[in-house]
Design an enzyme around this catalytic site. Sequence first.
Site, PDB file in Angstrom:
ATOM      1  N   PRO A   9       0.791  -1.224   0.000  1.00  0.00           N
ATOM      2  CA  PRO A   9       0.000   0.000   0.000  1.00  0.00           C
ATOM      3  C   PRO A   9       0.825   1.276   0.000  1.00  0.00           C
ATOM      4  O   PRO A   9       1.827   1.377   0.716  1.00  0.00           O
ATOM      5  CB  PRO A   9      -0.814  -0.081   1.295  1.00  0.00           C
ATOM      6  CG  PRO A   9      -0.497  -1.364   1.945  1.00  0.00           C
ATOM      7  CD  PRO A   9       0.447  -2.131   1.094  1.00  0.00           C
ATOM      8  N   ASN A  10       0.387   2.206  -0.805  1.00  0.00           N
ATOM      9  CA  ASN A  10       0.938   3.571  -0.872  1.00  0.00           C
ATOM     10  C   ASN A  10       2.300   3.676  -1.563  1.00  0.00           C
ATOM     11  O   ASN A  10       2.816   4.776  -1.746  1.00  0.00           O
ATOM     12  CB  ASN A  10       1.022   4.207   0.524  1.00  0.00           C
ATOM     13  CG  ASN A  10      -0.329   4.276   1.200  1.00  0.00           C
ATOM     14  OD1 ASN A  10      -1.277   4.798   0.614  1.00  0.00           O
ATOM     15  ND2 ASN A  10      -0.458   3.738   2.403  1.00  0.00           N
ATOM     16  N   ARG A  17       4.345  11.127  -1.532  1.00  0.00           N
ATOM     17  CA  ARG A  17       4.154  10.882  -0.096  1.00  0.00           C
ATOM     18  C   ARG A  17       5.440  11.168   0.675  1.00  0.00           C
ATOM     19  O   ARG A  17       6.528  10.802   0.222  1.00  0.00           O
ATOM     20  CB  ARG A  17       3.688   9.440   0.162  1.00  0.00           C
ATOM     21  CG  ARG A  17       4.730   8.375  -0.121  1.00  0.00           C
ATOM     22  CD  ARG A  17       4.250   6.971   0.147  1.00  0.00           C
ATOM     23  NE  ARG A  17       4.021   6.672   1.541  1.00  0.00           N
ATOM     24  CZ  ARG A  17       4.134   5.469   2.084  1.00  0.00           C
ATOM     25  NH1 ARG A  17       4.471   4.425   1.339  1.00  0.00           N
ATOM     26  NH2 ARG A  17       3.912   5.285   3.353  1.00  0.00           N
ATOM     27  N   TYR A  22      10.852   9.242   1.918  1.00  0.00           N
ATOM     28  CA  TYR A  22      10.870   8.309   0.791  1.00  0.00           C
ATOM     29  C   TYR A  22      11.487   8.886  -0.483  1.00  0.00           C
ATOM     30  O   TYR A  22      11.627   8.166  -1.474  1.00  0.00           O
ATOM     31  CB  TYR A  22       9.443   7.823   0.496  1.00  0.00           C
ATOM     32  CG  TYR A  22       8.798   7.099   1.665  1.00  0.00           C
ATOM     33  CD1 TYR A  22       9.322   5.896   2.139  1.00  0.00           C
ATOM     34  CD2 TYR A  22       7.680   7.622   2.309  1.00  0.00           C
ATOM     35  CE1 TYR A  22       8.745   5.237   3.208  1.00  0.00           C
ATOM     36  CE2 TYR A  22       7.090   6.966   3.382  1.00  0.00           C
ATOM     37  CZ  TYR A  22       7.627   5.776   3.827  1.00  0.00           C
ATOM     38  OH  TYR A  22       7.057   5.123   4.891  1.00  0.00           O
ATOM     39  N   ASN A  72       8.201  -5.431  -0.659  1.00  0.00           N
ATOM     40  CA  ASN A  72       8.052  -4.364   0.320  1.00  0.00           C
ATOM     41  C   ASN A  72       6.559  -4.351   0.680  1.00  0.00           C
ATOM     42  O   ASN A  72       5.759  -3.735  -0.037  1.00  0.00           O
ATOM     43  CB  ASN A  72       8.484  -3.020  -0.266  1.00  0.00           C
ATOM     44  CG  ASN A  72       8.334  -1.896   0.754  1.00  0.00           C
ATOM     45  OD1 ASN A  72       7.755  -2.085   1.832  1.00  0.00           O
ATOM     46  ND2 ASN A  72       8.852  -0.728   0.424  1.00  0.00           N
ATOM     47  N   ALA A  75       2.984  -0.986   4.976  1.00  0.00           N
ATOM     48  CA  ALA A  75       2.403  -1.056   6.321  1.00  0.00           C
ATOM     49  C   ALA A  75       1.998  -2.478   6.703  1.00  0.00           C
ATOM     50  O   ALA A  75       2.019  -2.837   7.892  1.00  0.00           O
ATOM     51  CB  ALA A  75       1.199  -0.125   6.417  1.00  0.00           C
ATOM     52  N   ASP A  85       1.744 -15.756   6.174  1.00  0.00           N
ATOM     53  CA  ASP A  85       1.421 -17.157   5.861  1.00  0.00           C
ATOM     54  C   ASP A  85       1.666 -17.453   4.386  1.00  0.00           C
ATOM     55  O   ASP A  85       2.198 -18.515   4.034  1.00  0.00           O
ATOM     56  CB  ASP A  85      -0.035 -17.463   6.217  1.00  0.00           C
ATOM     57  CG  ASP A  85      -0.254 -17.577   7.722  1.00  0.00           C
ATOM     58  OD1 ASP A  85       0.744 -17.652   8.465  1.00  0.00           O
ATOM     59  OD2 ASP A  85      -1.424 -17.584   8.155  1.00  0.00           O
ATOM     60  N   GLU A  96      12.860  -9.119   1.992  1.00  0.00           N
ATOM     61  CA  GLU A  96      11.969  -8.003   2.328  1.00  0.00           C
ATOM     62  C   GLU A  96      12.772  -6.708   2.266  1.00  0.00           C
ATOM     63  O   GLU A  96      13.892  -6.630   2.785  1.00  0.00           O
ATOM     64  CB  GLU A  96      11.380  -8.196   3.734  1.00  0.00           C
ATOM     65  CG  GLU A  96      10.434  -7.070   4.121  1.00  0.00           C
ATOM     66  CD  GLU A  96       9.500  -7.424   5.275  1.00  0.00           C
ATOM     67  OE1 GLU A  96       8.945  -8.541   5.280  1.00  0.00           O
ATOM     68  OE2 GLU A  96       9.328  -6.573   6.166  1.00  0.00           O
ATOM     69  N   HIS A  98      12.619  -2.397   2.712  1.00  0.00           N
ATOM     70  CA  HIS A  98      11.948  -1.158   3.126  1.00  0.00           C
ATOM     71  C   HIS A  98      12.808   0.013   2.677  1.00  0.00           C
ATOM     72  O   HIS A  98      14.031   0.004   2.889  1.00  0.00           O
ATOM     73  CB  HIS A  98      11.749  -1.117   4.647  1.00  0.00           C
ATOM     74  CG  HIS A  98      10.796  -2.173   5.092  1.00  0.00           C
ATOM     75  ND1 HIS A  98       9.440  -2.023   4.991  1.00  0.00           N
ATOM     76  CD2 HIS A  98      11.010  -3.427   5.567  1.00  0.00           C
ATOM     77  CE1 HIS A  98       8.853  -3.138   5.411  1.00  0.00           C
ATOM     78  NE2 HIS A  98       9.781  -4.010   5.756  1.00  0.00           N
ATOM     79  N   SER A 100      12.681   3.154   3.751  1.00  0.00           N
ATOM     80  CA  SER A 100      13.130   3.923   4.920  1.00  0.00           C
ATOM     81  C   SER A 100      13.704   2.978   5.976  1.00  0.00           C
ATOM     82  O   SER A 100      13.483   1.759   5.934  1.00  0.00           O
ATOM     83  CB  SER A 100      11.947   4.699   5.522  1.00  0.00           C
ATOM     84  OG  SER A 100      10.993   3.791   6.053  1.00  0.00           O
ATOM     85  N   ARG A 105      12.355   4.732  13.225  1.00  0.00           N
ATOM     86  CA  ARG A 105      11.081   5.462  13.168  1.00  0.00           C
ATOM     87  C   ARG A 105      10.203   5.072  14.374  1.00  0.00           C
ATOM     88  O   ARG A 105      10.708   4.715  15.419  1.00  0.00           O
ATOM     89  CB  ARG A 105      10.410   5.185  11.817  1.00  0.00           C
ATOM     90  CG  ARG A 105      11.261   5.677  10.635  1.00  0.00           C
ATOM     91  CD  ARG A 105      10.597   5.392   9.306  1.00  0.00           C
ATOM     92  NE  ARG A 105       9.305   6.061   9.210  1.00  0.00           N
ATOM     93  CZ  ARG A 105       8.421   5.825   8.236  1.00  0.00           C
ATOM     94  NH1 ARG A 105       8.707   4.960   7.279  1.00  0.00           N
ATOM     95  NH2 ARG A 105       7.272   6.469   8.218  1.00  0.00           N
TER      96      ARG A 105
HETATM   97  C1  DQA Z   1       7.875   1.189   4.225  1.00  0.00           C
HETATM   98  C2  DQA Z   1       7.873   1.395   5.733  1.00  0.00           C
HETATM   99  C3  DQA Z   1       6.498   1.134   6.321  1.00  0.00           C
HETATM  100  O1  DQA Z   1       6.510   1.318   7.731  1.00  0.00           O
HETATM  101  C4  DQA Z   1       5.475   2.086   5.712  1.00  0.00           C
HETATM  102  O2  DQA Z   1       4.183   1.777   6.189  1.00  0.00           O
HETATM  103  C5  DQA Z   1       5.521   2.102   4.234  1.00  0.00           C
HETATM  104  C6  DQA Z   1       6.814   2.044   3.548  1.00  0.00           C
HETATM  105  C7  DQA Z   1       9.223   1.553   3.583  1.00  0.00           C
HETATM  106  O3  DQA Z   1       9.444   1.157   2.444  1.00  0.00           O
HETATM  107  O4  DQA Z   1      10.054   2.233   4.211  1.00  0.00           O
HETATM  108  O5  DQA Z   1       4.502   2.268   3.572  1.00  0.00           O
HETATM  109  O6  DQA Z   1       7.627  -0.169   3.951  1.00  0.00           O
END
Ligand code: DQA
Length: 142
Positions: A9-10, A17, A22, A72, A75, A85, A96, A98, A100, A105
């Site tokens: 998401p996002n 954003r 980011y 990634n 959230a 799962d 995985e 991320h 940031s 944080r």
């Molecule tokens: C994120 C970190 C998550 O906590 C956040 O909700 C994101 C982006 C990152 O790529 O740093 O949407 O996954």
Amino acid sequence: MNILVINGPNINMLGKREKALYGSMTYENLKNNLDDFSTKYNVEIEFFQSSIEGEIVDKIHEFEKFDGIIINPAAYSHYSIAILDALKIPDIPIIEVHISNVHSREDYRKELLTAQAAVGVIAGLGFKGYELAIEYIVATKA
Ligand code: DQA
């Protein structure tokens, strides 16, 4: 070699954003950068982005078409048992990523539930994290 890159998401809102966290590059920039990067390794990347948990689960179920998954979960990393799962099913390397540094944080970002199913986690290195994940998968399959 085929690698699936899933973003949650996002992530499609990159460039708009929270730029201080980011950066100003967009999701399209991320995809283009990774496509360029992967050509030198002879890797085909399939990109998938969704803000819907079940769609991400269904995409992970397609793992048999791929040699590795970079995810990634955004959230969802912090609380999705359904994605955890699903990630436990494939017998291919899962990394995985991320963008940031989640560890510097809010406390609620420090728990990475989904990372339990990953061979490793890269956090805080921006878009570079995805490139390093590609290199890891290429190296393990060589
Ligand atoms: C994120 C970190 C998550 O906590 C956040 O909700 C994101 C982006 C990152 O790529 O740093 O949407 O996954």
